[in-house]
Design an enzyme around this catalytic site. Sequence first.
Site, mmCIF file in Angstrom:
data_model
loop_
_atom_site.group_PDB
_atom_site.id
_atom_site.type_symbol
_atom_site.label_atom_id
_atom_site.label_comp_id
_atom_site.label_asym_id
_atom_site.label_seq_id
_atom_site.Cartn_x
_atom_site.Cartn_y
_atom_site.Cartn_z
ATOM 1 N N GLY A 12 0.734 -0.970 -0.303
ATOM 2 C CA GLY A 12 0.064 -0.051 0.159
ATOM 3 C C GLY A 12 0.661 0.840 0.017
ATOM 4 N N HIS A 114 0.470 1.784 -13.822
ATOM 5 C CA HIS A 114 1.397 0.395 -13.490
ATOM 6 C C HIS A 114 2.656 1.039 -14.071
ATOM 7 C CE1 HIS A 114 2.251 -3.347 -15.918
ATOM 8 N NE2 HIS A 114 3.240 -2.623 -16.728
#
Length: 205
Positions: A12, A114
Amino acid sequence: MINLAILISGRGSNMKAILKSLKKDKIPANPVVVISNKPMAIGLEIAQKMGVRTEVIDSQGIKGQSWEYDKKIITVLEKYNVTPENGLICLAGFMRIISPEFVNRYKDRIMNIHPALLPSFPGIHAQQQAVEYGVKYSGCTVHFVDVGIDTGSIILQSVVKVKDNDTEKTLSERILREEHKIYPRAIRLFCENKIRIKDRKAFRV
Ligand code: GRF
């Protein structure tokens, strides 16, 4: 105000960068929930410490795309009032491919980050793919999610130089620092209604 949901599977760090930036940079988004498909995701604890509600929708045993699974996510999104009218869903290391039904329900309201300059090196292990291919530059991309894998409209990219002695680990670390910068910026653009999509291109207005 946009109601923001962040979907994670692990550490995270992008989620943390987003939550910090929302406050610090006064981005007009309300982080209403962090959802993980993994009960042990470290990011859950970080989110709680930062005062954000968390939910786990365990995906153990559910392989591949699953509308049945995604419906459970949508139920949680609705519980937190993240709707196709007022919501934004940020995938931040969420290691599942979401179904076309989910994508279409929240059309142009789901973003992903990404760790490569798309359309190069989609899919998993993007940094390793870049090192092995021998590119001189890589980077990261924030894009809207469409029904393909890492194929949606590109919102922002950041370039990172690849060094001759880079490994997957060293390159990943440098790319990650850029991820933490551009994801909050892309969220800001969205929340300030500064993105338009024409054909497959996302423009800044
Ligand atoms: C990041 O490298 C991101 O680009 C990719 O998954 C990783 C998630 O890392 N989609 P974190 O959980 O945000 O630290």
